[in-house]
Design an enzyme around this catalytic site. Structure first.
Site, short mmCIF file in Angstrom:
data_model
loop_
_atom_site.label_atom_id
_atom_site.label_comp_id
_atom_site.label_asym_id
_atom_site.label_seq_id
_atom_site.Cartn_x
_atom_site.Cartn_y
_atom_site.Cartn_z
N SER A 29 0.98 -1.24 0.05
CA SER A 29 0.23 0.08 -0.06
C SER A 29 0.84 1.38 0.13
CB SER A 29 -0.75 0.07 1.05
OG SER A 29 -0.29 -0.01 2.37
N LEU A 83 19.16 1.65 7.57
CA LEU A 83 19.39 2.13 8.94
C LEU A 83 19.31 1.19 10.06
CD1 LEU A 83 18.32 6.18 8.72
CD2 LEU A 83 20.60 5.17 8.62
N ASN A 84 19.99 1.29 11.03
CA ASN A 84 19.69 0.42 12.22
C ASN A 84 18.48 1.16 12.97
OD1 ASN A 84 19.31 -1.05 14.66
ND2 ASN A 84 21.39 -1.21 15.01
N ASN A 107 3.25 2.69 6.72
CA ASN A 107 2.16 1.92 6.76
C ASN A 107 2.42 1.03 7.86
OD1 ASN A 107 3.99 0.32 5.19
ND2 ASN A 107 2.43 -0.27 3.77
N PHE A 108 3.26 1.15 8.95
CA PHE A 108 3.57 0.29 9.80
C PHE A 108 2.43 -0.15 10.68
CE2 PHE A 108 8.06 1.62 9.50
CZ PHE A 108 8.78 0.46 9.78
N ALA A 149 -3.59 -5.70 9.39
CA ALA A 149 -4.29 -5.93 8.31
C ALA A 149 -3.57 -6.28 6.99
CB ALA A 149 -5.35 -4.80 8.01
N ASP A 180 -4.94 -2.80 -1.05
CA ASP A 180 -3.51 -2.28 -0.96
C ASP A 180 -3.11 -1.31 -1.94
OD1 ASP A 180 -2.05 -3.65 1.16
OD2 ASP A 180 -1.75 -5.35 0.14
#
Length: 418
Positions: A29, A83-84, A107-108, A149, A180
């Site tokens: 998405s 990146l960490n 979109n975490f 979701a 999505d």
């Protein structure tokens, strides 16, 4: 005469030249949204975890390939910085990049950006004019707001499964990822509007969209049917959910393979298409027959209508049927699968399908953004390797020195693709 399409470079007619997008999104998405912005000329930096990056890189990947064809389809024309984000310094760098961005997209899972210190409140504090775009499964206030979701979940809860499938059959998920990619494209529109306002006023924006809400938006015709009849529309196969209409279905063609069908539609508001179809299939004597003359009459005798049409289509291939129906000015379309579409050279000639150099996949032909601007289509660039542009982004966006960048890579804060 068909105009030739000229492929543009990666800035694509400079539509969004100078716009910086920091992309924290994964899978489909968000990447659909940011890829579109990249195609329109924005500088899109995909901020990924140093170990593995976007989980979408692994979809369809073979062996030690850096990524599969799926990732290319949704991440072309971007840069990647690795990146960490579990380290304090990594989060500091991400915040510094956000301070230089015009747009942030994520979109975490619900709450994850806030946990990392990268949520809206944190980033707008360092960049008041930021356009911050969030795509989630469910909207604020929903009973499901905190739940995870994916596309099928959005389709089920947004209503599309309720109207997809054969009459009397079970609900079916649509074959395309409408929740999505659909939510990604709706977010693009809102981002463009927010950027236009920012250009005029300097004001940023917080944009929030859920996949459930996006699917509901695409289902407006079904809601209209509910309001008109008082009942939810039922599954109607290849027919429409808003207006009962016959014929409006897929019909079997020779040699009767899995996709040897043609969709035929006749307008319900007049008998013009129906009369043309009767002439074409050799049944002109039925013109004026009260059992079939009106839309309501054909609905009542749907089995008879479909049987006589199928008797004709089964004698032809779907391409032959399309030729005959098109020449007779009857709305129709053969059921084309991906092999059919890739084999149609007109798409490649127009530049809609393009061959892309991939580090391990031969003959990779993918789509570009389908809207022409000034007679030009976007040239598709390879999706980035994980961390391929780490050094470039840190140098261009944050003006870090070579020594500082080398130190970040040595300390495991940043990762550069090998």
């Amino acid at each position: 005469m068909r105009r030739s399409r000229v492929l543009a470079d990666e800035t694509f007619a400079n539509c969004l030249e100078g716009v910086r997008v920091l992309d924290f999104s994964r899978f489909e998405s968000g990447p659909t949204c940011t890829q579109t912005l990249a195609w329109l000329g924005a500088s899109v930096v995909k901020a990924e975890a140093g170990r593995g990056g976007d989980p979408g890189r692994a979809i369809g990947r073979k062996g030690a390939d850096p990524y599969g064809a799926w990732f290319q389809e949704y991440n072309s024309n971007k840069q990647s910085i690795a990146l960490n984000l579990r380290s304090t310094r990594g989060i500091e760098l991400a915040r510094a990049l956000a301070a230089e961005a015009d747009v942030v997209v994520e979109n975490f899972a619900p709450g994850r950006m806030e946990e990392m210190g990268l949520g809206y409140d944190s980033l707008v504090a360092v960049n008041p004019g930021l356009v911050f775009a969030e795509i989630k499964g469910f909207g604020p206030g929903s009973a499901y707001e905190k739940y995870l979701a994916f596309d099928g979940v959005g389709q089920a809860t947004g209503g599309v499964m309720s109207v997809t499938g054969e009459p009397g059959g079970r609900p079916i998920r649509a074959g395309l990822n409408i929740a999505d990619s659909g939510s990604g494209m709706l977010m693009v529109t809102s981002i463009l509007g927010a950027l236009n306002r920012k250009a005029r006023t300097g004001q940023g924006a917080r944009l929030r969209l859920s996949m459930q809400d996006a699917v509901m938006h695409f289902l407006r015709g079904a809601f209209a049917s509910q309001l008109s009849t008082g009942s939810p529309p039922k599954r109607a196969g290849s027919g429409g959910v808003s207006v009962a209409n016959v014929p409006s279905d897929t019909y079997l063609c020779s040699p009767e393979g899995p996709n040897d069908f043609i969709f035929i539609y006749t307008r319900s508001t007049s008998s013009e298409h129906w009369h043309r179809l009767l002439h074409l299939i050799g049944r002109p004597e039925l013109i004026g027959d009260p059992r079939l003359e009106t839309a309501a009459a054909r609905v009542a005798n749907v089995d008879e209508v479909n049987a006589m049409i199928t008797a004709w289509t089964r004698t032809l291939t779907k391409q032959q049927a399309m030729q005959a129906l098109g020449d007779a000015q009857i709305p129709a379309g053969p059921v084309l699968d991906t092999r059919d579409l890739l084999a149609d050279n007109s798409f490649a000639e127009r530049g809609l399908f393009q061959d892309v150099a991939h580090p391990s996949i031969e003959d990779l032909r993918v789509q570009t953004w389908p809207v022409e601007v000034d007679d030009r289509l976007v040239r598709v660039l390879p999706a980035p390797l994980l961390g391929e542009h780490t050094e470039v982004v840190l140098r261009d966006w944050l003006a870090l020195s070579d020594a500082e960048i080398a130190g970040l890579i040595s300390d495991g804060i940043a990762t550069q693709a090998l």
